[in-house]
Design an enzyme around this catalytic site. Structure first.
Site, mmCIF file in Angstrom:
data_model
loop_
_atom_site.group_PDB
_atom_site.id
_atom_site.type_symbol
_atom_site.label_atom_id
_atom_site.label_comp_id
_atom_site.label_asym_id
_atom_site.label_seq_id
_atom_site.Cartn_x
_atom_site.Cartn_y
_atom_site.Cartn_z
ATOM 1 N N SER A 126 6.346 -0.085 -1.018
ATOM 2 C CA SER A 126 6.245 1.002 -2.005
ATOM 3 C C SER A 126 7.463 1.083 -2.920
ATOM 4 O O SER A 126 8.604 0.848 -2.493
ATOM 5 C CB SER A 126 6.107 2.326 -1.246
ATOM 6 O OG SER A 126 6.304 3.411 -2.105
ATOM 7 N N GLU A 128 8.754 3.696 -3.649
ATOM 8 C CA GLU A 128 9.628 4.734 -3.066
ATOM 9 C C GLU A 128 10.882 4.113 -2.447
ATOM 10 O O GLU A 128 11.884 4.795 -2.253
ATOM 11 C CB GLU A 128 8.873 5.521 -1.987
ATOM 12 C CG GLU A 128 8.102 6.719 -2.501
ATOM 13 C CD GLU A 128 9.006 7.898 -2.874
ATOM 14 O OE1 GLU A 128 8.844 8.385 -4.018
ATOM 15 O OE2 GLU A 128 9.849 8.305 -2.062
ATOM 16 N N TYR A 150 9.894 8.749 4.285
ATOM 17 C CA TYR A 150 8.820 7.790 3.965
ATOM 18 C C TYR A 150 9.418 6.508 3.374
ATOM 19 O O TYR A 150 9.091 5.390 3.803
ATOM 20 C CB TYR A 150 7.824 8.425 2.985
ATOM 21 C CG TYR A 150 6.822 7.450 2.420
ATOM 22 C CD1 TYR A 150 5.714 7.045 3.160
ATOM 23 C CD2 TYR A 150 6.988 6.917 1.136
ATOM 24 C CE1 TYR A 150 4.802 6.128 2.634
ATOM 25 C CE2 TYR A 150 6.085 6.003 0.602
ATOM 26 C CZ TYR A 150 4.993 5.622 1.361
ATOM 27 O OH TYR A 150 4.084 4.709 0.847
HETATM 28 P P1 NAP Z 1 -3.882 6.918 2.236
HETATM 29 O O1 NAP Z 1 -5.047 7.271 1.366
HETATM 30 O O2 NAP Z 1 -2.979 7.992 2.722
HETATM 31 O O3 NAP Z 1 -4.456 6.107 3.499
HETATM 32 C C1 NAP Z 1 -3.676 5.899 4.643
HETATM 33 C C2 NAP Z 1 -4.545 5.277 5.722
HETATM 34 O O4 NAP Z 1 -3.753 5.052 6.896
HETATM 35 C C3 NAP Z 1 -5.734 6.122 6.155
HETATM 36 O O5 NAP Z 1 -6.859 5.284 6.349
HETATM 37 C C4 NAP Z 1 -5.274 6.678 7.502
HETATM 38 O O6 NAP Z 1 -6.331 6.985 8.387
HETATM 39 C C5 NAP Z 1 -4.502 5.484 8.034
HETATM 40 N N1 NAP Z 1 -3.620 5.814 9.148
HETATM 41 C C6 NAP Z 1 -2.689 6.788 9.200
HETATM 42 N N2 NAP Z 1 -2.079 6.795 10.408
HETATM 43 C C7 NAP Z 1 -2.644 5.799 11.128
HETATM 44 C C8 NAP Z 1 -2.455 5.308 12.445
HETATM 45 N N3 NAP Z 1 -1.552 5.849 13.273
HETATM 46 N N4 NAP Z 1 -3.197 4.262 12.872
HETATM 47 C C9 NAP Z 1 -4.125 3.710 12.056
HETATM 48 N N5 NAP Z 1 -4.366 4.136 10.797
HETATM 49 C C10 NAP Z 1 -3.633 5.172 10.340
HETATM 50 O O7 NAP Z 1 -2.961 5.843 1.483
HETATM 51 P P2 NAP Z 1 -3.278 4.907 0.203
HETATM 52 O O8 NAP Z 1 -2.919 5.644 -1.033
HETATM 53 O O9 NAP Z 1 -4.616 4.314 0.350
HETATM 54 O O10 NAP Z 1 -2.148 3.789 0.379
HETATM 55 C C11 NAP Z 1 -2.383 2.631 1.172
HETATM 56 C C12 NAP Z 1 -1.052 2.089 1.652
HETATM 57 O O11 NAP Z 1 -0.231 1.743 0.541
HETATM 58 C C13 NAP Z 1 -0.212 3.066 2.481
HETATM 59 O O12 NAP Z 1 0.515 2.299 3.414
HETATM 60 C C14 NAP Z 1 0.752 3.665 1.472
HETATM 61 O O13 NAP Z 1 1.921 4.118 2.098
HETATM 62 C C15 NAP Z 1 0.997 2.443 0.590
HETATM 63 N N6 NAP Z 1 1.337 2.722 -0.804
HETATM 64 C C16 NAP Z 1 0.557 3.543 -1.550
HETATM 65 C C17 NAP Z 1 0.846 3.721 -2.890
HETATM 66 C C18 NAP Z 1 -0.020 4.601 -3.754
HETATM 67 O O14 NAP Z 1 0.436 4.961 -4.848
HETATM 68 N N7 NAP Z 1 -1.240 4.913 -3.342
HETATM 69 C C19 NAP Z 1 1.952 3.050 -3.474
HETATM 70 C C20 NAP Z 1 2.701 2.200 -2.675
HETATM 71 C C21 NAP Z 1 2.384 2.017 -1.343
HETATM 72 P P3 NAP Z 1 -7.000 8.485 8.437
HETATM 73 O O15 NAP Z 1 -8.058 8.480 7.380
HETATM 74 O O16 NAP Z 1 -7.521 8.533 9.835
HETATM 75 O O17 NAP Z 1 -5.901 9.462 8.155
HETATM 76 O O1 F7E Z 2 4.267 12.934 -6.256
HETATM 77 C C1 F7E Z 2 5.930 15.552 -8.217
HETATM 78 C C2 F7E Z 2 6.630 15.067 -6.969
HETATM 79 O O2 F7E Z 2 3.035 13.167 -4.113
HETATM 80 C C3 F7E Z 2 4.578 12.382 -7.518
HETATM 81 C C4 F7E Z 2 2.538 8.007 -2.488
HETATM 82 O O3 F7E Z 2 1.339 7.300 -2.679
HETATM 83 O O4 F7E Z 2 3.517 7.080 -4.474
HETATM 84 C C5 F7E Z 2 3.178 8.299 -3.835
HETATM 85 O O5 F7E Z 2 4.344 9.077 -3.626
HETATM 86 C C6 F7E Z 2 5.624 13.251 -8.202
HETATM 87 C C7 F7E Z 2 6.824 13.589 -7.309
HETATM 88 O O6 F7E Z 2 3.458 10.865 -5.089
HETATM 89 C C8 F7E Z 2 3.859 18.346 -7.235
HETATM 90 O O7 F7E Z 2 7.833 15.791 -6.743
HETATM 91 C C9 F7E Z 2 5.319 17.916 -8.764
HETATM 92 O O8 F7E Z 2 8.004 13.424 -8.060
HETATM 93 O O9 F7E Z 2 1.800 12.313 -6.154
HETATM 94 P P1 F7E Z 2 3.043 12.375 -5.367
HETATM 95 P P2 F7E Z 2 4.845 10.162 -4.673
HETATM 96 O O10 F7E Z 2 5.731 11.082 -3.946
HETATM 97 O O11 F7E Z 2 5.383 9.473 -5.893
HETATM 98 C C10 F7E Z 2 4.406 6.231 -3.757
HETATM 99 C C11 F7E Z 2 4.610 4.977 -4.573
HETATM 100 C C12 F7E Z 2 3.974 5.987 -2.362
HETATM 101 O O12 F7E Z 2 4.182 4.919 -1.816
HETATM 102 C C13 F7E Z 2 3.471 7.174 -1.610
HETATM 103 O O13 F7E Z 2 2.711 6.763 -0.468
HETATM 104 O O14 F7E Z 2 5.028 14.499 -8.532
HETATM 105 N N1 F7E Z 2 5.185 16.808 -8.029
HETATM 106 N N2 F7E Z 2 4.528 18.890 -8.305
HETATM 107 C C14 F7E Z 2 4.292 17.031 -7.067
HETATM 108 N N3 F7E Z 2 3.798 16.232 -6.099
HETATM 109 C C15 F7E Z 2 2.855 16.750 -5.273
HETATM 110 N N4 F7E Z 2 2.331 15.957 -4.315
HETATM 111 N N5 F7E Z 2 2.405 18.053 -5.395
HETATM 112 C C16 F7E Z 2 2.875 18.888 -6.352
HETATM 113 O O15 F7E Z 2 2.472 20.047 -6.442
#
Ligand code: NAP
Ligand code: F7E
Length: 321
Positions: A126, A128, A150
């Site tokens: 990520s 992050e 995270y």
């Molecule tokens: P998500 O919607 O939160 O999905 C997370 C998945 O992990 C869900 O299927 C969840 O299952 C499963 N999980 C959680 N704890 C588990 C455990 N102990 N054992 C097995 N499965 C478990 O995340 P996403 O947005 O699809 O992202 C996919 C991956 O990419 C994640 O690793 C995330 O951190 C990473 N990532 C996401 C982004 C983004 O912007 N979306 C960017 C960079 C990296 P349940 O449905 O049972 O909760």
């Molecule tokens: O926040 C701001 C918050 O929670 C984005 C995950 O998929 O991307 C995701 O992490 C921004 C932050 O995503 C609210 O402070 C303002 O600056 O949508 P977010 P994230 O934290 O960037 C990375 C790449 C991952 O890997 C993670 O798994 O938005 N913000 N107001 C808020 N965020 C939330 N959630 N809620 C608010 O009300």
């Protein structure tokens, strides 16, 4: 006749898992999706493809379950998408986040090493991990300075992936993906929260939207594009790490402006700042340089920021819940 390829996707029930499974099915794969047992099933995102994926039960917290699943499926490719992925929860539950997101990846990589070392492995890393960014835009050589439990957990998993590649010769790739969104994004993430509120306010079903930091800037792309990059990494000749991003950055404020404009509203009349959504530490600015993915994998995004916001708001308008 060539053998049908098998892929194991952890995190099948999440946003990316559902897009990736659809993508792999279209490519002709036999797809196994790792799902953890819960008292009520969370299969809504994969409902349309449930008859075509093999659900296998297991948990990243349980080493033996991962070994069993790998031994049974013997996948050619493994996509480790499972994680505790919500940054605010990682501040509240740092130990759980590390167990699942950091050690979970280590458990799976160790299972690969001992049970099925010939499999190709993708780690969902990520942006992050860049945290308090040391340079802009961020690429594969940018130092990591994570700003949340995270981010720290993902960094551990990233280096474990690199370590398994270098020490044991496993074909393990780390995809450093910037934020990617879709109508299937979890409702607590900011893009879905804004899109949903804009739609609901325009329909008279909600009155205000409470948000935290409006100035944070993110490089937002479309999840459907990003799962293609994951697959491309595992088709490459050599395992490597890749940044996947659009190269554009926008603030939360700009996301609000576009989303509310889509439904003919002025965002400022409806958005209320609420300190309870601020984080103990913030990542202020992310923008990625995906040159390596473009040059070596031929990957580029197809959906613009404006296209993404409109897609998400339109999807919310279509579902009257
Ligand atoms: P998500 O919607 O939160 O999905 C997370 C998945 O992990 C869900 O299927 C969840 O299952 C499963 N999980 C959680 N704890 C588990 C455990 N102990 N054992 C097995 N499965 C478990 O995340 P996403 O947005 O699809 O992202 C996919 C991956 O990419 C994640 O690793 C995330 O951190 C990473 N990532 C996401 C982004 C983004 O912007 N979306 C960017 C960079 C990296 P349940 O449905 O049972 O909760
Ligand atoms: O926040 C701001 C918050 O929670 C984005 C995950 O998929 O991307 C995701 O992490 C921004 C932050 O995503 C609210 O402070 C303002 O600056 O949508 P977010 P994230 O934290 O960037 C990375 C790449 C991952 O890997 C993670 O798994 O938005 N913000 N107001 C808020 N965020 C939330 N959630 N809620 C608010 O009300």
């Amino acid at each position: 006749m060539t053998e049908q390829k098998r892929a194991l996707v952890t995190g099948l029930t999440g946003q990316d898992g559902s897009y990736l499974a659809e993508f792999l099915l279209k490519k002709g794969y036999e797809v196994f999706g790792l799902v953890r047992r819960t008292s009520s099933p969370r299969l809504d995102r994969v409902e349309p493809i449930l008859d075509r994926v093999n659900i296998v039960y297991g948990d990243l917290l349980d080493q033996s379950s991962l070994q069993r699943v790998l031994g049974n499926c013997m996948p050619h490719e493994i996509y480790n998408l499972a994680a505790q992925s919500f940054v605010p929860t990682s501040f509240a539950e740092p130990v759980l986040t590390a167990e699942v997101t950091a050690l979970g990846a280590t458990r799976l990589l160790e299972a690969v090493r001992h049970v099925h070392p010939g499999a190709r492995y993708y780690q969902a890393s990520s942006s992050e991990m860049f945290g308090a960014v040391r340079e802009t835009p961020q690429n594969e050589m940018t130092p990591f300075v994570p700003r949340s439990p995270y981010g720290v957990s993902k960094l551990y998993a990233h280096w474990t992936t690199v370590h398994h590649r270098e020490a044991y010769g496993i074909f393990a790739c780390s995809g450093i993906l910037f934020n990617h969104e879709s109508p299937r994004r979890g409702e607590e993430f900011v893009t879905r929260k804004i899109a949903r509120a804009a739609a609901r306010i325009s329909q008279g079903r909600q009155t205000e939207l409470r948000l935290g930091n409006l100035e944070a800037r993110r490089d937002w792309g479309f999840a459907g594009d990003y799962v293609r990059a994951m697959w491309l990494m595992l088709q490459a000749e050599q395992a490597d790490d890749f940044v996947v991003a659009t190269g554009e950055t926008h603030s939360v404020r700009e996301f609000c402006e576009r989303a509310f404009a889509r439904v003919g509203l002025d965002w400022e009349a409806h958005v209320v700042t609420d300190e309870s959504f601020l984080r103990p530490l913030e990542v202020d600015l992310l923008v990625g340089d995906a040159s390596r993915a473009r040059e070596q994998l031929g990957w580029s995004p197809t959906v613009s920021f404006e296209g993404l916001v409109d897609m998400m708001v339109d999807a919310e308008l279509g579902c009257a819940q």
